[in-house]
Design a protein around this motif. Structure first.
Motif, PDB file in Angstrom:
ATOM      1  N   ARG A   8       0.950 -31.841  10.725  1.00  0.00           N
ATOM      2  CA  ARG A   8       0.922 -32.244   9.323  1.00  0.00           C
ATOM      3  C   ARG A   8      -0.261 -31.606   8.598  1.00  0.00           C
ATOM      4  O   ARG A   8      -0.121 -31.074   7.490  1.00  0.00           O
ATOM      5  CB  ARG A   8       0.840 -33.764   9.208  1.00  0.00           C
ATOM      6  N   ASP A   9      -1.429 -31.641   9.228  1.00  0.00           N
ATOM      7  CA  ASP A   9      -2.609 -31.032   8.623  1.00  0.00           C
ATOM      8  C   ASP A   9      -2.418 -29.537   8.410  1.00  0.00           C
ATOM      9  O   ASP A   9      -2.801 -28.994   7.369  1.00  0.00           O
ATOM     10  CB  ASP A   9      -3.846 -31.281   9.488  1.00  0.00           C
ATOM     11  N   GLU A  16      -0.102 -28.924   5.484  1.00  0.00           N
ATOM     12  CA  GLU A  16      -0.753 -29.155   4.197  1.00  0.00           C
ATOM     13  C   GLU A  16      -1.599 -27.955   3.776  1.00  0.00           C
ATOM     14  O   GLU A  16      -1.799 -27.729   2.585  1.00  0.00           O
ATOM     15  CB  GLU A  16      -1.619 -30.404   4.248  1.00  0.00           C
TER      16      GLU A  16
END
Length: 67
Positions: free
Chosen positions: A26-27, A30
């Motif tokens: 997820r990081d 992003e």
């Protein structure tokens, strides 16, 4: 400690590893397009840990059904 208890501990450890892998993915997502070259490696690691977790959960369920 019984096999059932040991499998339960394994599932809990895998759940933690899966959560960490999910957060890393997820990081990374992003931050795209920065570090896009790492996407495949991070995704493969996340896939592997989730596949292992799924197998362990199925094995734990089967062990519980045999009781």
């Amino acid at each position: 400690m019984s096999n059932l208890d040991e499998m339960g501990k394994k599932v809990r450890k895998l759940q933690l590893r899966a959560a960490v892998a999910k957060m890393k993915l997820r990081d990374l997502a992003e931050d795209l397009p920065v570090q896009w070259t790492e996407l495949e490696e991070v995704a493969e690691k996340a896939y592997a840990v989730f596949a292992e977790l799924d197998g362990a959960k199925r094995e734990l369920a089967a062990m519980k059904n045999l009781r």
